[in-house]
Design an enzyme around this catalytic site. Structure first.
Site, PDB file in Angstrom:
ATOM      1  N   PRO A   2       0.764  -1.357   0.126  1.00  0.00           N
ATOM      2  CA  PRO A   2       0.078  -0.270   0.026  1.00  0.00           C
ATOM      3  C   PRO A   2       0.706   1.397  -0.057  1.00  0.00           C
ATOM      4  CG  PRO A   2      -0.649  -1.581   1.790  1.00  0.00           C
ATOM      5  CD  PRO A   2       0.781  -1.970   1.303  1.00  0.00           C
ATOM      6  N   GLU A   3       0.287   2.177  -0.529  1.00  0.00           N
ATOM      7  CA  GLU A   3       1.006   3.580  -0.769  1.00  0.00           C
ATOM      8  C   GLU A   3       0.301   4.744   0.324  1.00  0.00           C
ATOM      9  OE1 GLU A   3       1.784   4.941  -4.647  1.00  0.00           O
ATOM     10  OE2 GLU A   3       1.861   2.747  -5.270  1.00  0.00           O
ATOM     11  N   LYS A  61       4.151   5.661   4.643  1.00  0.00           N
ATOM     12  CA  LYS A  61       3.478   4.683   4.470  1.00  0.00           C
ATOM     13  C   LYS A  61       3.250   3.550   5.795  1.00  0.00           C
ATOM     14  CE  LYS A  61       5.637   4.561   0.031  1.00  0.00           C
ATOM     15  NZ  LYS A  61       6.093   3.611  -1.233  1.00  0.00           N
ATOM     16  N   ARG A 114       2.198 -11.741   2.493  1.00  0.00           N
ATOM     17  CA  ARG A 114       3.600 -12.138   2.035  1.00  0.00           C
ATOM     18  C   ARG A 114       4.606 -12.162   3.038  1.00  0.00           C
ATOM     19  NH1 ARG A 114       5.246  -9.057  -3.516  1.00  0.00           N
ATOM     20  NH2 ARG A 114       6.899 -10.230  -2.995  1.00  0.00           N
ATOM     21  N   ARG A 155      19.064  17.167  -9.155  1.00  0.00           N
ATOM     22  CA  ARG A 155      19.300  15.697  -9.112  1.00  0.00           C
ATOM     23  C   ARG A 155      18.985  15.117 -10.739  1.00  0.00           C
ATOM     24  NH1 ARG A 155      18.970  12.911  -3.969  1.00  0.00           N
ATOM     25  NH2 ARG A 155      18.738  14.572  -2.649  1.00  0.00           N
ATOM     26  N   ARG A 267      11.068  -1.073 -11.839  1.00  0.00           N
ATOM     27  CA  ARG A 267       9.598  -1.144 -11.592  1.00  0.00           C
ATOM     28  C   ARG A 267       8.640  -0.454 -12.957  1.00  0.00           C
ATOM     29  NH1 ARG A 267       8.506   0.115  -6.160  1.00  0.00           N
ATOM     30  NH2 ARG A 267       6.364  -1.152  -6.438  1.00  0.00           N
TER      31      ARG A 267
END
Length: 278
Positions: A2-3, A61, A114, A155, A267
């Site tokens: 989850p975010e 989170k 998990r 960056r 990702r």
């Protein structure tokens, strides 16, 4: 996953436990991969018994449950963890139970399919050392446009990858980074040091819009069905995704581009090449 939207939904869902007292703490025996619980369960239990819950918060989170001793229980769901009041998806993956008294909620549960998440108990000093200044960036719903730009503008990383760095901005994960950049009309591979001030402002505005919209729909339950709210009900934001996991479909915004999938930092990233040009 989850975010931030899913964890904020969990936080709001377990708010009824505020004011209640912890009567027991139990690590559920399972045959699966054990989760990290710190300190040892006997010490964890001893520090929690009889303590009243005074606040339920969120740190990036993570769901935080603060006790009247000033200790804080931190639930970190990682990939498949859930913080629930009742009706876990199954008993097989139930990891920890808190029995509660003095209110409407008899229990607080941590479930994790998990087993990648963890449950830890921190003193105030331990909490500061773990996630104090420099360890975790400002919350994605609290950071200003200037803070975001100042943190990232020099960056050389792709902006999608940079938004996932929790030391810079806390709470954004893979799913919502793709959604945010689509709303902002920024290509996910665009380098941070090449974005303009106006583009950073668009990213910031899109961050607020997407995350608040996702919270309103109680997060995203994907095809694996793992994420559930605190009452074991599915979220609804997956029905409003603009690009995430929609590769090959026509962009609903411009109706000209076809959603593409690329891989960044191992990702999956989804974007519309027409709306989000380099």
């Amino acid at each position: 996953m989850p975010e931030l939207p899913e964890v904020e939904t969990m936080r709001r869902g377990v708010m009824p436990i505020v004011g209640q007292t912890i009567e027991d703490v139990r690590r559920v025996a399972v045959k699966l991969r054990p989760i990290l619980i710190q300190p040892r369960v006997d010490a964890f239990r001893r520090r929690c018994l009889g303590r009243r819950i005074v606040e339920v918060g969120r740190l990036g989170k993570r769901v935080l449950v603060r006790l009247d001793s000033d200790d804080t229980i931190v639930f970190e769901p990682r990939m498949t963890g859930l913080v629930l009041l009742a009706d876990p998806p199954n008993r097989e993956h139930l990891r920890m139970e808190f029995s509660l008294g003095g209110g409407s909620s008899p229990q607080l549960l941590y479930w994790d399919r998990r087993g990648l998440g963890n449950v830890r108990l921190f003193s105030p000093d331990e909490l500061r050392r773990q996630w104090g200044e420099g360890r975790l960036g400002p919350d994605a719903l609290a950071i200003s446009a200037e803070q975001l730009r100042d943190a990232l503008r020099r960056r050389r990383r792709p902006v999608k990858v940079a938004l996932l760095d929790q030391a810079i901005v806390a709470g954004i994960g893979n799913l919502y980074a793709s959604e945010i950049l689509h709303v902002a009309q920024i290509h996910p591979a665009a380098r941070c040091d090449r974005l303009t001030r106006a583009q950073w402002q668009r990213i910031h505005a899109a961050t607020q819009h997407v995350l608040l919209e996702a919270i309103r729909y109680e997060g995203s339950t994907l095809s694996d069905g793992t994420y559930r709210n605190a009452l074991n009900q599915a979220g609804g934001y997956q029905n409003h995704h603009r690009v995430y996991d929609l590769a090959g479909q026509q962009c609903r915004r411009c109706e000209m581009g076809v959603i593409q999938r690329i891989v960044q930092a191992q990702r999956a990233t989804f974007f519309c090449p027409h709306c989000q040009r380099r």
